[in-house]
Every structure is written in structure tokens, then in C-alpha cells.
Scaffold this active site. Structure first.
Site, PDB file in Angstrom:
ATOM      1  CB  CYS A   1     -17.470  46.971  26.237  1.00 49.35           C
ATOM      2  SG  CYS A   1     -19.070  47.153  27.062  1.00 49.35           S
TER       3      CYS A   1
ATOM      4  CG  HIS B   1     -11.048  54.188  27.773  1.00 52.56           C
ATOM      5  ND1 HIS B   1     -12.394  53.955  27.884  1.00 52.56           N
ATOM      6  CD2 HIS B   1     -10.768  55.165  28.669  1.00 52.56           C
ATOM      7  CE1 HIS B   1     -12.908  54.759  28.812  1.00 52.56           C
ATOM      8  NE2 HIS B   1     -11.922  55.497  29.300  1.00 52.56           N
TER       9      HIS B   1
ATOM     10  CG  ASN C   1     -11.820  56.871  24.244  1.00 46.54           C
ATOM     11  OD1 ASN C   1     -12.325  55.878  24.758  1.00 46.54           O
ATOM     12  ND2 ASN C   1     -12.510  57.981  24.076  1.00 46.54           N
ATOM     13  N   GLY C   2     -10.610  58.978  26.290  1.00 50.19           N
ATOM     14  CA  GLY C   2     -10.887  59.069  27.721  1.00 50.19           C
ATOM     15  C   GLY C   2     -10.740  60.471  28.283  1.00 50.19           C
ATOM     16  N   GLY C   3     -11.859  61.079  28.672  1.00 49.08           N
ATOM     17  CA  GLY C   3     -11.832  62.332  29.409  1.00 49.08           C
ATOM     18  C   GLY C   3     -11.498  63.573  28.614  1.00 49.08           C
TER      19      GLY C   3
END
EC number: 1.3.1.91
Length: 343
Positions: free
Chosen positions: A107, A178, A218-220
Site C-alpha cells: 500500500c 502486484h 495481482n494487477g489489472g
């Protein structure tokens, strides 16, 4: 590091979790109501809580570890950088029955950075390793890390592998990556989910170089077809916004990705099974919109979905709103179109 006031880890062996498909921890989104809703559509998806800080758990007034038993398998995502505090929270999570504890190293928000946790911890791999070590000392449930591929100008592959190797040396064997770097200054958290370019190949390379590790990406990712492509070289796929905004994507996760031969739940069945849960929530003094805000995307892309969303948005927040608001909203969805979509 003083862990003398924390009990030793449990001796009960744990069944290894299936990380083929997971739903990302999303602040203000993946609360226990959403997770119950998601579990109705997929028995196999690994669910994650919103990120919860160690300070909230140890010093907050609410119960930040509450969940529904139906949510298993369920992972708690922690935010923090103090090894003793993380160990204390991990012990509490294990006692409450969580199946995994995940450390947030991804984050990028200013508030998180000010607390010295999240993505900024990528610059302190030794500290992350200490945290993982402390967490593993108090439990046998898996301790995992979710991270980025880099931060700011520290975005070389060597930077990523140095981080992974340092943390792995203390026993972390499962990482969710990510596939974007994070800019710690100049971009909002939302922009950090969209502007830094995706680099899936870097995550693939990581798995090739460290085949012994469990690597999820992870991501998109927006479709199960895309998920299948990622699962060819990797161990798991984590989906975030699409699983929230278009939740019915979860209805075929078990069948398409996990090899489970079971009937696909219909949208109508999802609503039917949500009604007793909603009634129980209302009976305990909860508000209807605490739940309906999570199910508003159930009919995404179908004729009548706008009426469904509008009716819920305009009525679920009212003081005496009950399940009749949900039933009325469902009437806006074209029954024939719904039947055809599920044929």
C-alpha cells in the site's frame, strides 16, 4: 526482540491453502458482508480481509477480527512494522481461526507511509524479514507477504529479488506480487493502481528463478480467461476491483480455474441466499445499505441493471429499509435477459 509475553506457536498441523484464485484485500470494500456474498459464488476462492493495522487490533475499541464462519478459507491482512505487535496480532488471528496472515508491503498511501508500513517497507527488507520471523514464531498458519515489484527509482529486478530472498530466508514461502511499482510521492493510492505500467513478465521471471516459492500475481486482471493465462506460469491469481465491481465473475471460478465439478450458482440464487443473512444483520440493528453497497454490481452488464442499482442506491439507506427493497430492485432486471444469460 522480546517475544516472551507471547505464547509459542500452535502444534496443530494446517492443511495447505489453495491459492489458485484469491480476492484482493481492498480497504472499505472487502469487509465481512462482501466476503459472505463472495463466498456464495465461490467455495474455493481465498478471501482476504481489508488491511487492518496492528494498532487498531491492539488498541482499538472495535472487534477488528470479526468475521462469518462461512468465509473460510480466510486470510487476515495486517499493516504494521513492529515485529512484537505483528506477532501479537498474528497470535490473536490464529486463535480466532484465520487460515493465513498476510503482511502488507504494497500500500502506497501517505497515511500508511507515515505509519512506516505498506510499500515503503520494500526499502527495508531486513525489517520485513524480522516481522515475518516474529509472526512465524507464534503460529503454524501460513505467513505471507503481498508486495509490489518496486518503489520509486528502486525498480530493478535485482531490487525485487533481493527483497524476496531476504524475506524468504526467514521462512516466507508465498508471495503475492502486484505487478506494478509504487510511487511513494506524487501519486494517490488510486493512481498507483492505474498509472505505473504493469510488468507481468517480471513476475513470471520471479517464478522461473524461484520455482520453490508460491507466487501469485495481482494487477489489472479482469477476466477468468486472463487468469488462466497467468496460471500457466504461476501458482495463483489475485483479482481486486473486477471481483468487486463485477462480482458475478466469481460464479465460475471453481469450475473454470479450480477443476470443481459443481453447478454454477445463478444470480437469483445468490439473492435468495443473501436474504436470510440480510435479515439477521437487520435484526442485530444493522442497516440495509451496509450490505447492499456490496451487491450493487451483481447484474453488471444486463438489461435492467441500472434500475437495480438506482433502486438500491435511493432506498437502502432509509431508516426502515428491509429485504423488500432488495426484492423490488430485482424486479427491474429483465427476467428473460437474466434467464438467457444463465442458460
Amino acid at each position: 526482540m522480546n517475544l516472551s509475553n507471547i505464547d509459542s506457536k500452535q502444534d496443530t498441523p494446517r492443511v495447505e491453502l489453495d491459492r489458485t484464485f484469491s480476492i484482493a484485500p481492498m480497504l472499505d470494500w472487502t469487509d465481512r458482508h462482501y466476503r459472505y456474498f463472495a463466498r456464495l459464488m465461490s467455495a474455493k476462492a481465498l478471501l482476504y480481509t481489508e488491511m487492518v493495522t496492528t494498532g487498531a487490533i491492539l488498541h482499538g475499541k472495535g472487534d477488528y477480527l470479526a468475521y462469518n464462519t462461512e468465509e473460510h478459507p480466510l486470510a487476515l491482512q495486517l499493516g504494521g512494522s513492529n515485529p512484537v505487535d505483528l506477532a501479537a496480532c498474528t497470535k490473536l488471528a490464529a486463535e480466532r481461526g484465520y487460515d493465513e496472515v498476510n503482511l502488507n508491503v504494497g500500500c502506497p498511501s501517505d497515511r500508511v507511509q507515515n505509519g512506516r508500513f505498506g510499500a515503503c517497507l520494500m526499502a527495508e527488507p531486513e525489517l520485513v524479514a524480522q516481522c515475518v520471523d516474529a509472526m512465524k514464531q507464534v503460529t503454524d498458519i501460513p505467513i505471507t507477504v503481498k508486495t509490489r515489484i518496486g518503489i520509486d527509482e528502486q525498480d530493478s529486478y535485482q531490487f525485487l529479488t533481493d527483497f524476496i530472498e531476504t524475506v524468504n530466508a526467514k521462512g516466507c514461502t508465498a508471495f503475492t506480487i502486484h505487478a506494478r511499482k509504487a510511487w511513494l510521492q506524487g501519486l494517490s493510492p488510486k493512481e498507483n493502481r492505474e498509472i505505473p505500467p504493469l510488468d507481468y513478465d517480471r513476475v513470471y521471471q520471479l517464478k522461473r528463478d524461484y520455482p520453490q516459492l508460491n507466487i501469485s500475481i495481482n494487477g489489472g486482471i479482469k477476466t477468468l480467461e486472463e487468469a488462466k493465462l497467468h496460471l500457466a506460469p504461476l501458482d495463483g491469481v489475485m483479482v481486486g476491483r473486477e471481483a468487486y465491481q463485477n462480482p458475478y465473475i466469481l460464479a465460475q471460478v471453481d469450475q473454470q480455474l479450480c477443476g470443481i465439478d459443481s453447478p454454477i450458482i445463478t444470480r437469483e440464487q445468490v439473492i435468495e441466499q443473501m436474504l436470510p443473512y440480510i435479515e439477521a444483520h437487520l435484526a442485530q440493528g444493522g442497516r440495509l445499505n451496509h450490505i447492499t453497497r456490496h451487491i450493487i454490481g451483481l447484474f453488471q452488464g444486463l438489461p435492467g441493471s441500472r434500475g437495480w442499482r438506482r433502486h438500491l442506491s435511493e432506498n437502502a439507506h432509509k431508516p426502515n429499509a428491509d429485504i423488500n427493497v432488495v426484492l423490488k430492485a430485482a424486479e427491474f432486471v429483465d427476467a428473460q435477459a437474466l434467464a438467457e444469460s444463465q442458460a
